[in-house]
Motif scaffolding. Structure first.
Motif, PDB file in Angstrom:
ATOM      1  N   ALA A  40       0.841  -1.177   0.000  1.00 46.35           N
ATOM      2  CA  ALA A  40       0.000   0.000   0.000  1.00 46.35           C
ATOM      3  C   ALA A  40       0.887   1.240   0.000  1.00 46.35           C
ATOM      4  CB  ALA A  40      -0.920  -0.003   1.215  1.00 46.35           C
ATOM      5  N   PRO A  41       0.375   2.378  -0.464  1.00 51.64           N
ATOM      6  CA  PRO A  41       1.178   3.603  -0.480  1.00 51.64           C
ATOM      7  C   PRO A  41       1.740   3.934   0.891  1.00 51.64           C
ATOM      8  CG  PRO A  41      -0.804   3.910  -1.765  1.00 51.64           C
ATOM      9  CD  PRO A  41      -0.953   2.583  -1.064  1.00 51.64           C
ATOM     10  N   GLY A  42       3.040   4.217   0.944  1.00 48.10           N
ATOM     11  CA  GLY A  42       3.688   4.574   2.184  1.00 48.10           C
ATOM     12  C   GLY A  42       4.052   3.415   3.083  1.00 48.10           C
ATOM     13  N   LYS A  43       3.797   2.192   2.646  1.00 42.51           N
ATOM     14  CA  LYS A  43       4.095   1.022   3.450  1.00 42.51           C
ATOM     15  C   LYS A  43       5.041   0.084   2.713  1.00 42.51           C
ATOM     16  CE  LYS A  43      -0.310   0.997   5.945  1.00 42.51           C
ATOM     17  NZ  LYS A  43      -1.496   0.169   6.327  1.00 42.51           N
ATOM     18  N   GLU A  44       5.730  -0.754   3.482  1.00 40.39           N
ATOM     19  CA  GLU A  44       6.618  -1.741   2.897  1.00 40.39           C
ATOM     20  C   GLU A  44       5.819  -2.897   2.306  1.00 40.39           C
ATOM     21  OE1 GLU A  44      10.630  -1.189   5.643  1.00 40.39           O
ATOM     22  OE2 GLU A  44       9.443  -3.020   5.779  1.00 40.39           O
ATOM     23  N   ARG A  45       6.430  -3.557   1.349  1.00 41.37           N
ATOM     24  CA  ARG A  45       5.825  -4.737   0.770  1.00 41.37           C
ATOM     25  C   ARG A  45       5.757  -5.844   1.819  1.00 41.37           C
ATOM     26  NH1 ARG A  45       7.572  -6.134  -5.284  1.00 41.37           N
ATOM     27  NH2 ARG A  45       6.905  -3.948  -5.336  1.00 41.37           N
ATOM     28  N   GLU A  46       4.607  -6.492   1.938  1.00 39.66           N
ATOM     29  CA  GLU A  46       4.426  -7.529   2.939  1.00 39.66           C
ATOM     30  C   GLU A  46       3.864  -8.796   2.311  1.00 39.66           C
ATOM     31  OE1 GLU A  46       1.523  -6.589   5.908  1.00 39.66           O
ATOM     32  OE2 GLU A  46       0.066  -5.819   4.459  1.00 39.66           O
ATOM     33  N   GLY A  47       4.318  -9.927   2.813  1.00 42.48           N
ATOM     34  CA  GLY A  47       3.807 -11.200   2.345  1.00 42.48           C
ATOM     35  C   GLY A  47       2.439 -11.492   2.930  1.00 42.48           C
ATOM     36  N   VAL A  48       1.557 -12.057   2.124  1.00 40.83           N
ATOM     37  CA  VAL A  48       0.222 -12.414   2.583  1.00 40.83           C
ATOM     38  C   VAL A  48      -0.089 -13.898   2.429  1.00 40.83           C
ATOM     39  CG1 VAL A  48      -0.708 -10.105   2.232  1.00 40.83           C
ATOM     40  CG2 VAL A  48      -0.820 -11.771   0.365  1.00 40.83           C
ATOM     41  N   ALA A  49       0.693 -14.621   1.647  1.00 39.55           N
ATOM     42  CA  ALA A  49       0.447 -16.048   1.465  1.00 39.55           C
ATOM     43  C   ALA A  49       1.589 -16.673   0.692  1.00 39.55           C
ATOM     44  CB  ALA A  49      -0.864 -16.301   0.725  1.00 39.55           C
ATOM     45  N   SER A  50       1.890 -17.926   0.997  1.00 41.29           N
ATOM     46  CA  SER A  50       2.902 -18.670   0.261  1.00 41.29           C
ATOM     47  C   SER A  50       2.461 -20.110   0.089  1.00 41.29           C
ATOM     48  CB  SER A  50       4.249 -18.651   0.983  1.00 41.29           C
ATOM     49  OG  SER A  50       4.845 -17.376   0.938  1.00 41.29           O
ATOM     50  N   VAL A  51       2.824 -20.694  -1.030  1.00 38.62           N
ATOM     51  CA  VAL A  51       2.628 -22.112  -1.266  1.00 38.62           C
ATOM     52  C   VAL A  51       3.948 -22.693  -1.741  1.00 38.62           C
ATOM     53  CG1 VAL A  51       1.709 -21.706  -3.603  1.00 38.62           C
ATOM     54  CG2 VAL A  51       1.297 -23.895  -2.448  1.00 38.62           C
ATOM     55  N   ASP A  52       4.414 -23.718  -1.047  1.00 34.70           N
ATOM     56  CA  ASP A  52       5.686 -24.324  -1.367  1.00 34.70           C
ATOM     57  C   ASP A  52       5.538 -25.251  -2.573  1.00 34.70           C
ATOM     58  OD1 ASP A  52       8.212 -25.122   1.142  1.00 34.70           O
ATOM     59  OD2 ASP A  52       8.420 -24.816  -1.016  1.00 34.70           O
ATOM     60  N   SER A  53       6.669 -25.741  -3.062  1.00 36.03           N
ATOM     61  CA  SER A  53       6.640 -26.619  -4.221  1.00 36.03           C
ATOM     62  C   SER A  53       5.900 -27.920  -3.946  1.00 36.03           C
ATOM     63  CB  SER A  53       8.058 -26.914  -4.709  1.00 36.03           C
ATOM     64  OG  SER A  53       8.840 -27.491  -3.676  1.00 36.03           O
ATOM     65  N   ASP A  54       5.806 -28.317  -2.684  1.00 32.61           N
ATOM     66  CA  ASP A  54       5.076 -29.529  -2.329  1.00 32.61           C
ATOM     67  C   ASP A  54       3.605 -29.277  -2.009  1.00 32.61           C
ATOM     68  OD1 ASP A  54       6.151 -29.978   1.178  1.00 32.61           O
ATOM     69  OD2 ASP A  54       5.201 -28.308   0.135  1.00 32.61           O
ATOM     70  N   GLY A  55       3.172 -28.022  -2.128  1.00 29.54           N
ATOM     71  CA  GLY A  55       1.791 -27.669  -1.889  1.00 29.54           C
ATOM     72  C   GLY A  55       1.470 -27.156  -0.506  1.00 29.54           C
ATOM     73  N   SER A  56       2.419 -27.181   0.411  1.00 23.08           N
ATOM     74  CA  SER A  56       2.173 -26.677   1.753  1.00 23.08           C
ATOM     75  C   SER A  56       2.043 -25.162   1.736  1.00 23.08           C
ATOM     76  CB  SER A  56       3.284 -27.112   2.704  1.00 23.08           C
ATOM     77  OG  SER A  56       4.535 -26.599   2.285  1.00 23.08           O
ATOM     78  N   THR A  57       1.183 -24.633   2.599  1.00 24.51           N
ATOM     79  CA  THR A  57       0.873 -23.210   2.597  1.00 24.51           C
ATOM     80  C   THR A  57       1.141 -22.579   3.949  1.00 24.51           C
ATOM     81  OG1 THR A  57      -1.449 -23.628   3.167  1.00 24.51           O
ATOM     82  CG2 THR A  57      -0.886 -23.514   0.827  1.00 24.51           C
ATOM     83  N   THR A  58       1.464 -21.289   3.933  1.00 23.45           N
ATOM     84  CA  THR A  58       1.628 -20.506   5.146  1.00 23.45           C
ATOM     85  C   THR A  58       1.007 -19.138   4.944  1.00 23.45           C
ATOM     86  OG1 THR A  58       3.819 -19.677   4.494  1.00 23.45           O
ATOM     87  CG2 THR A  58       3.747 -21.689   5.830  1.00 23.45           C
ATOM     88  N   TYR A  59       0.547 -18.542   6.056  1.00 22.62           N
ATOM     89  CA  TYR A  59      -0.115 -17.245   6.026  1.00 22.62           C
ATOM     90  C   TYR A  59       0.236 -16.449   7.269  1.00 22.62           C
ATOM     91  CZ  TYR A  59      -3.248 -19.872   2.897  1.00 22.62           C
ATOM     92  OH  TYR A  59      -3.770 -20.667   1.902  1.00 22.62           O
ATOM     93  N   PRO A  60       0.262 -15.129   7.164  1.00 23.71           N
ATOM     94  CA  PRO A  60       0.338 -14.306   8.364  1.00 23.71           C
ATOM     95  C   PRO A  60      -1.022 -14.274   9.050  1.00 23.71           C
ATOM     96  CG  PRO A  60       0.093 -12.899   6.459  1.00 23.71           C
ATOM     97  CD  PRO A  60       0.200 -14.308   5.939  1.00 23.71           C
ATOM     98  N   ASN A  61      -1.054 -13.799  10.277  1.00 27.08           N
ATOM     99  CA  ASN A  61      -2.315 -13.738  11.001  1.00 27.08           C
ATOM    100  C   ASN A  61      -3.355 -12.867  10.303  1.00 27.08           C
ATOM    101  OD1 ASN A  61      -1.472 -15.440  13.052  1.00 27.08           O
ATOM    102  ND2 ASN A  61      -0.717 -13.767  14.324  1.00 27.08           N
ATOM    103  N   SER A  62      -2.906 -11.850   9.601  1.00 24.09           N
ATOM    104  CA  SER A  62      -3.826 -10.956   8.918  1.00 24.09           C
ATOM    105  C   SER A  62      -4.608 -11.645   7.807  1.00 24.09           C
ATOM    106  CB  SER A  62      -3.070  -9.750   8.347  1.00 24.09           C
ATOM    107  OG  SER A  62      -2.104 -10.167   7.400  1.00 24.09           O
TER     108      SER A  62
END
Length: 124
Positions: A40-62
């Motif tokens: 967002a404007p004025g903010k750093e880039r942040e991760g919101v979701a990831s999926v690994d090559s094996d299909g496993s996923t991770t998310y921040p609390n947001s």
């Protein structure tokens, strides 16, 4: 040769849903982890979701309970399904690729390939 082509951004009302897609080409998609970032404007880039090559996923609390990342290796495509959207979710969204291990909190500089951002706006 390497491309990450996005689609699915746009305007949505609070509480609504949106699905982003990112189609990859030019690299071995199946051995890469994929992540979605937003900025967002004025903010750093942040991760919101990831999926690994094996299909496993991770998310921040947001994002937990609202966002779902998935991948279709047959289509070389990663998706981000966003539900219960809030105005604070308004940002430019990016997909990114990193060979090997990936998680939502890995720093953006660790990613090799980036797609162009797509705007997501949550507003009444």
């Amino acid at each position: 040769e390497v491309q990450l082509v996005k689609s699915g951004g746009g305007l949505v009302q609070p509480g609504g849903s949106l699905r982003l897609s990112c189609a990859a080409s030019g690299f071995s998609f199946i051995v890469y982890g994929m992540s979605w970032f937003r900025q967002a404007p004025g903010k750093e880039r942040e991760g919101v979701a990831s999926v690994d090559s094996d299909g496993s996923t991770t998310y921040p609390n947001s994002a937990k309970g609202r966002f779902t990342i998935s991948r279709d290796n047959a289509k070389n495509t990663v998706y981000l399904q966003m539900n219960s959207l809030k105005p604070d979710d308004t940002a430019m969204y990016y997909c990114a690729a990193r060979r090997g291990r990936v998680a939502w909190n890995i720093h953006p500089t660790s990613f090799t390939y980036w797609g162009q951002g797509t705007q997501v706006t949550v507003s009444s």
